[in-house]
Design a protein around this motif. Structure first.
Motif, PDB file in Angstrom:
ATOM      1  N   ASN A 149       0.847  -1.215   0.184  1.00 15.93           N
ATOM      2  CA  ASN A 149      -0.192   0.017  -0.076  1.00 15.93           C
ATOM      3  C   ASN A 149       0.987   1.337  -0.035  1.00 15.93           C
ATOM      4  O   ASN A 149       0.314   2.335   0.153  1.00 15.93           O
ATOM      5  CB  ASN A 149      -0.801  -0.071   1.032  1.00 15.93           C
ATOM      6  N   LEU A 150       2.274   1.200   0.002  1.00 14.77           N
ATOM      7  CA  LEU A 150       3.129   2.231  -0.014  1.00 14.77           C
ATOM      8  C   LEU A 150       2.714   3.345  -1.237  1.00 14.77           C
ATOM      9  O   LEU A 150       2.449   2.661  -2.310  1.00 14.77           O
ATOM     10  CB  LEU A 150       4.605   1.834  -0.077  1.00 14.77           C
ATOM     11  N   GLY A 151       3.018   4.578  -1.070  1.00 12.23           N
ATOM     12  CA  GLY A 151       2.775   5.241  -2.310  1.00 12.23           C
ATOM     13  C   GLY A 151       1.606   6.138  -1.946  1.00 12.23           C
ATOM     14  O   GLY A 151       1.486   6.900  -0.981  1.00 12.23           O
ATOM     15  N   THR A 152       0.872   6.002  -2.757  1.00  5.98           N
ATOM     16  CA  THR A 152      -0.835   6.677  -2.875  1.00  5.98           C
ATOM     17  C   THR A 152      -1.543   6.160  -1.720  1.00  5.98           C
ATOM     18  O   THR A 152      -2.288   6.721  -0.987  1.00  5.98           O
ATOM     19  CB  THR A 152      -1.601   6.546  -3.946  1.00  5.98           C
ATOM     20  N   GLY A 153      -1.242   4.847  -1.404  1.00  8.52           N
ATOM     21  CA  GLY A 153      -2.133   4.533  -0.254  1.00  8.52           C
ATOM     22  C   GLY A 153      -3.540   3.962  -0.704  1.00  8.52           C
ATOM     23  O   GLY A 153      -4.329   3.959   0.287  1.00  8.52           O
ATOM     24  N   MET A 154      -3.453   4.186  -2.115  1.00 11.11           N
ATOM     25  CA  MET A 154      -5.042   4.117  -2.433  1.00 11.11           C
ATOM     26  C   MET A 154      -5.378   2.845  -3.207  1.00 11.11           C
ATOM     27  O   MET A 154      -4.653   2.486  -4.050  1.00 11.11           O
ATOM     28  CB  MET A 154      -5.250   5.452  -3.545  1.00 11.11           C
ATOM     29  N   ARG A 155      -6.541   2.401  -3.027  1.00 14.21           N
ATOM     30  CA  ARG A 155      -7.163   1.110  -3.782  1.00 14.21           C
ATOM     31  C   ARG A 155      -8.535   1.515  -4.211  1.00 14.21           C
ATOM     32  O   ARG A 155      -9.399   2.087  -3.607  1.00 14.21           O
ATOM     33  CB  ARG A 155      -7.367   0.153  -2.684  1.00 14.21           C
ATOM     34  N   ALA A 156      -8.575   1.328  -5.430  1.00 11.12           N
ATOM     35  CA  ALA A 156      -9.743   1.727  -6.342  1.00 11.12           C
ATOM     36  C   ALA A 156     -10.146   0.434  -6.672  1.00 11.12           C
ATOM     37  O   ALA A 156      -9.714  -0.311  -7.433  1.00 11.12           O
ATOM     38  CB  ALA A 156      -9.645   2.603  -7.697  1.00 11.12           C
ATOM     39  N   SER A 157     -11.706   0.136  -6.434  1.00 10.55           N
ATOM     40  CA  SER A 157     -12.161  -1.070  -6.474  1.00 10.55           C
ATOM     41  C   SER A 157     -13.697  -0.962  -7.383  1.00 10.55           C
ATOM     42  O   SER A 157     -14.407  -0.104  -6.785  1.00 10.55           O
ATOM     43  CB  SER A 157     -12.294  -1.915  -5.148  1.00 10.55           C
ATOM     44  N   VAL A 158     -14.067  -1.846  -8.085  1.00 18.11           N
ATOM     45  CA  VAL A 158     -15.159  -1.756  -8.762  1.00 18.11           C
ATOM     46  C   VAL A 158     -15.817  -3.277  -8.771  1.00 18.11           C
ATOM     47  O   VAL A 158     -15.201  -4.279  -8.804  1.00 18.11           O
ATOM     48  CB  VAL A 158     -15.180  -1.367 -10.210  1.00 18.11           C
ATOM     49  N   MET A 159     -17.120  -3.317  -8.204  1.00 18.69           N
ATOM     50  CA  MET A 159     -17.702  -4.600  -7.876  1.00 18.69           C
ATOM     51  C   MET A 159     -18.525  -4.855  -9.068  1.00 18.69           C
ATOM     52  O   MET A 159     -19.235  -4.052  -9.615  1.00 18.69           O
ATOM     53  CB  MET A 159     -18.623  -4.782  -6.803  1.00 18.69           C
ATOM     54  N   VAL A 160     -18.270  -5.958  -9.894  1.00 20.10           N
ATOM     55  CA  VAL A 160     -18.892  -6.190 -11.064  1.00 20.10           C
ATOM     56  C   VAL A 160     -19.670  -7.676 -11.043  1.00 20.10           C
ATOM     57  O   VAL A 160     -19.133  -8.570 -10.313  1.00 20.10           O
ATOM     58  CB  VAL A 160     -17.790  -6.228 -12.343  1.00 20.10           C
ATOM     59  N   PHE A 161     -20.724  -7.668 -12.053  1.00 21.64           N
ATOM     60  CA  PHE A 161     -21.518  -8.762 -12.175  1.00 21.64           C
ATOM     61  C   PHE A 161     -21.266  -9.444 -13.422  1.00 21.64           C
ATOM     62  O   PHE A 161     -21.433  -8.983 -14.405  1.00 21.64           O
ATOM     63  CB  PHE A 161     -23.052  -8.416 -12.110  1.00 21.64           C
ATOM     64  N   LEU A 162     -20.531 -10.745 -13.184  1.00 21.14           N
ATOM     65  CA  LEU A 162     -20.237 -11.419 -14.431  1.00 21.14           C
ATOM     66  C   LEU A 162     -20.845 -12.894 -14.609  1.00 21.14           C
ATOM     67  O   LEU A 162     -19.976 -13.895 -14.537  1.00 21.14           O
ATOM     68  CB  LEU A 162     -18.694 -11.572 -14.494  1.00 21.14           C
ATOM     69  N   PRO A 163     -22.039 -13.053 -14.841  1.00 22.81           N
ATOM     70  CA  PRO A 163     -22.529 -14.337 -15.065  1.00 22.81           C
ATOM     71  C   PRO A 163     -22.222 -15.094 -15.969  1.00 22.81           C
ATOM     72  O   PRO A 163     -21.988 -16.185 -16.076  1.00 22.81           O
ATOM     73  CB  PRO A 163     -24.022 -14.070 -15.121  1.00 22.81           C
ATOM     74  N   ALA A 164     -22.126 -14.357 -17.522  1.00 19.26           N
ATOM     75  CA  ALA A 164     -22.031 -15.109 -18.642  1.00 19.26           C
ATOM     76  C   ALA A 164     -20.580 -15.561 -18.859  1.00 19.26           C
ATOM     77  O   ALA A 164     -20.386 -16.732 -18.967  1.00 19.26           O
ATOM     78  CB  ALA A 164     -22.335 -14.155 -19.778  1.00 19.26           C
ATOM     79  N   LEU A 165     -19.851 -14.871 -18.288  1.00 17.26           N
ATOM     80  CA  LEU A 165     -18.211 -15.061 -18.177  1.00 17.26           C
ATOM     81  C   LEU A 165     -17.980 -16.362 -17.323  1.00 17.26           C
ATOM     82  O   LEU A 165     -17.215 -17.354 -17.684  1.00 17.26           O
ATOM     83  CB  LEU A 165     -17.243 -14.101 -17.974  1.00 17.26           C
ATOM     84  N   THR A 166     -18.753 -16.467 -16.195  1.00 18.02           N
ATOM     85  CA  THR A 166     -18.599 -17.532 -15.188  1.00 18.02           C
ATOM     86  C   THR A 166     -19.080 -18.801 -15.660  1.00 18.02           C
ATOM     87  O   THR A 166     -18.695 -19.725 -15.822  1.00 18.02           O
ATOM     88  CB  THR A 166     -19.155 -16.988 -13.904  1.00 18.02           C
ATOM     89  N   MET A 167     -20.593 -18.736 -16.217  1.00 22.13           N
ATOM     90  CA  MET A 167     -21.296 -19.556 -16.569  1.00 22.13           C
ATOM     91  C   MET A 167     -20.456 -20.566 -17.877  1.00 22.13           C
ATOM     92  O   MET A 167     -20.809 -21.724 -18.000  1.00 22.13           O
ATOM     93  CB  MET A 167     -22.529 -19.291 -17.133  1.00 22.13           C
ATOM     94  N   GLN A 168     -19.922 -19.679 -18.664  1.00 21.01           N
ATOM     95  CA  GLN A 168     -19.306 -20.293 -19.762  1.00 21.01           C
ATOM     96  C   GLN A 168     -17.860 -20.573 -19.610  1.00 21.01           C
ATOM     97  O   GLN A 168     -16.958 -20.822 -20.429  1.00 21.01           O
ATOM     98  CB  GLN A 168     -19.293 -19.321 -21.077  1.00 21.01           C
ATOM     99  N   ASN A 169     -17.253 -20.864 -18.466  1.00 20.37           N
ATOM    100  CA  ASN A 169     -16.010 -20.958 -18.032  1.00 20.37           C
ATOM    101  C   ASN A 169     -14.816 -20.191 -18.541  1.00 20.37           C
ATOM    102  O   ASN A 169     -13.877 -20.545 -19.147  1.00 20.37           O
ATOM    103  CB  ASN A 169     -15.648 -22.313 -18.199  1.00 20.37           C
ATOM    104  N   LEU A 170     -15.247 -18.806 -18.846  1.00 22.48           N
ATOM    105  CA  LEU A 170     -14.183 -17.770 -19.465  1.00 22.48           C
ATOM    106  C   LEU A 170     -13.770 -16.974 -18.535  1.00 22.48           C
ATOM    107  O   LEU A 170     -12.786 -15.888 -18.803  1.00 22.48           O
ATOM    108  CB  LEU A 170     -15.008 -17.091 -20.508  1.00 22.48           C
ATOM    109  N   ILE A 171     -14.087 -16.965 -17.139  1.00 19.82           N
ATOM    110  CA  ILE A 171     -13.648 -15.966 -16.269  1.00 19.82           C
ATOM    111  C   ILE A 171     -12.149 -16.027 -16.023  1.00 19.82           C
ATOM    112  O   ILE A 171     -11.512 -15.141 -15.591  1.00 19.82           O
ATOM    113  CB  ILE A 171     -14.616 -16.245 -14.834  1.00 19.82           C
TER     114      ILE A 171
END
Length: 335
Positions: A149-171
């Motif tokens: 975490n050194l430096g900016t100390g910043m974590r930018a996080s986005v929660m995403v909903f990925l059903p198609a990638l998961t269901m087709q084993n592409l994740i």
């Protein structure tokens, strides 16, 4: 083409800060630890109405409710005897004190809101920095307990909903692609957690040697890559439309008629109903309210709703009733 709203759930910006001249929290004595909490609370009072939660006086149920809402970390709840959290009235801002670092400032907003979240967390950071001196090195930036975490100390996080990638084993391939963009992919509750309900968190890995704006741009680029990949996967998924409709209708039928539902079942079937909303098989009136159903059906939130003395079976029965009632008032099956 799926809109961003059907894929992106929320955005979180977090800043890690430590007070100059004091040991990191794991080496901090009780008195200075409490003084930090008091000082942070006083500093935040002009900004908004914050509720203070001291971990040592918090019940396990109340703490887990906050964790399920992504307002505190499991570490703060389980491993920080002098830890506290200050949470804004609308629960979009949470400041954890004496977790891994003295201060962790967090803003959570719905949808893809990187710039808005950064603006708000930066305001909180400015307010706190006027009242206390943060540990900073001209070469390494903000000094943190963990070197990542050194430096900016910043974590930018986005929660995403990925059903198609998961269901087709592409994740897995998608995860490898974003890793090459210096991003990391975690489950719904962060490191080590599962991607329940096809929900994943995408966040930056690098905080040292980059500017905050560069982090935001890198995360935005990674999210655009994921949006494209999920869009393609959703088109592929529709090639067998009878099977797709059947899976979604079965999920709807179970959620609206089951006598009892475990958390795992609820997450699985709610995810399919949410996917049905994208294909217009189910009309979902409000996406944010749908996400509230997912949060409320988690074990501790359900336990609080029904009373702390409920057994697991009683909780599962109540979850089924709650979901059925909520879905029928919020959604309508159109096929």
């Amino acid at each position: 083409m799926a809109s961003a709203d059907s894929i992106i759930v929320s955005t979180r910006l977090r800043l890690a800060r430590n007070i100059d001249g004091l040991p990191f929290p794991h080496k901090l004595a009780e008195m200075p630890a409490k003084q930090i909490v008091d000082k942070v609370e006083r500093s935040l009072s002009p900004v908004d109405k914050f509720t203070r939660y001291d971990m040592h006086g918090l019940s396990e149920l109340d703490g887990t409710v906050l964790q399920e809402k992504h307002l505190i970390s499991p570490d703060l709840l389980e491993s920080c005897p002098f830890g506290s959290a200050l949470i804004s009235a609308d629960e979009t801002v949470a400041v954890m004190v004496n977790e891994e670092d003295h201060i962790r400032e967090q803003v959570i907003l719905p949808g893809l809101s990187l710039d808005s979240a950064y603006e708000r967390v930066n305001l909180i950071d400015d307010v706190l920095s006027r009242n206390m001196k943060f540990a900073f090195d001209n070469r390494f930036g903000y000094l943190t307990s963990c070197a990542t975490n050194l430096g900016t100390g910043m974590r930018a996080s986005v929660m995403v909903f990925l059903p198609a990638l998961t269901m087709q084993n592409l994740i897995e391939g998608c995860i490898n692609d974003v890793a090459r963009l210096n991003m990391t992919v975690r489950g719904v509750y962060g490191e080590g957690s599962k991607a329940e309900g096809f929900l994943y968190q995408i966040s930056n890995q690098r905080t040292l040697g980059v500017k905050e704006t560069e982090i935001l741009e890198a995360v935005d680029d990674a999210i655009n890559h994921i949006l494209d990949a999920e869009n393609r996967a959703r088109q592929l998924l529709k090639r067998d439309e009878p099977e797709l409709k059947d899976r979604i209708c079965r999920a709807w039928g179970i959620l609206t008629n089951a006598y009892k539902l475990s958390t795992e079942e609820a997450m699985k079937y709610l995810a399919l109903v949410r996917l049905g909303g994208y294909y217009d098989y189910i009309d979902i009136a409000d996406g944010n309210e749908f996400q509230n159903i997912i949060t409320t059906c988690q074990p501790a939130n359900m336990q609080r709703l029904g009373g702390n003395q409920m057994s697991v079976d009683e909780r599962d029965v109540m979850r089924a009733r709650y979901i059925a009632s909520s879905l029928t008032s919020l959604c309508k099956k159109t096929i």
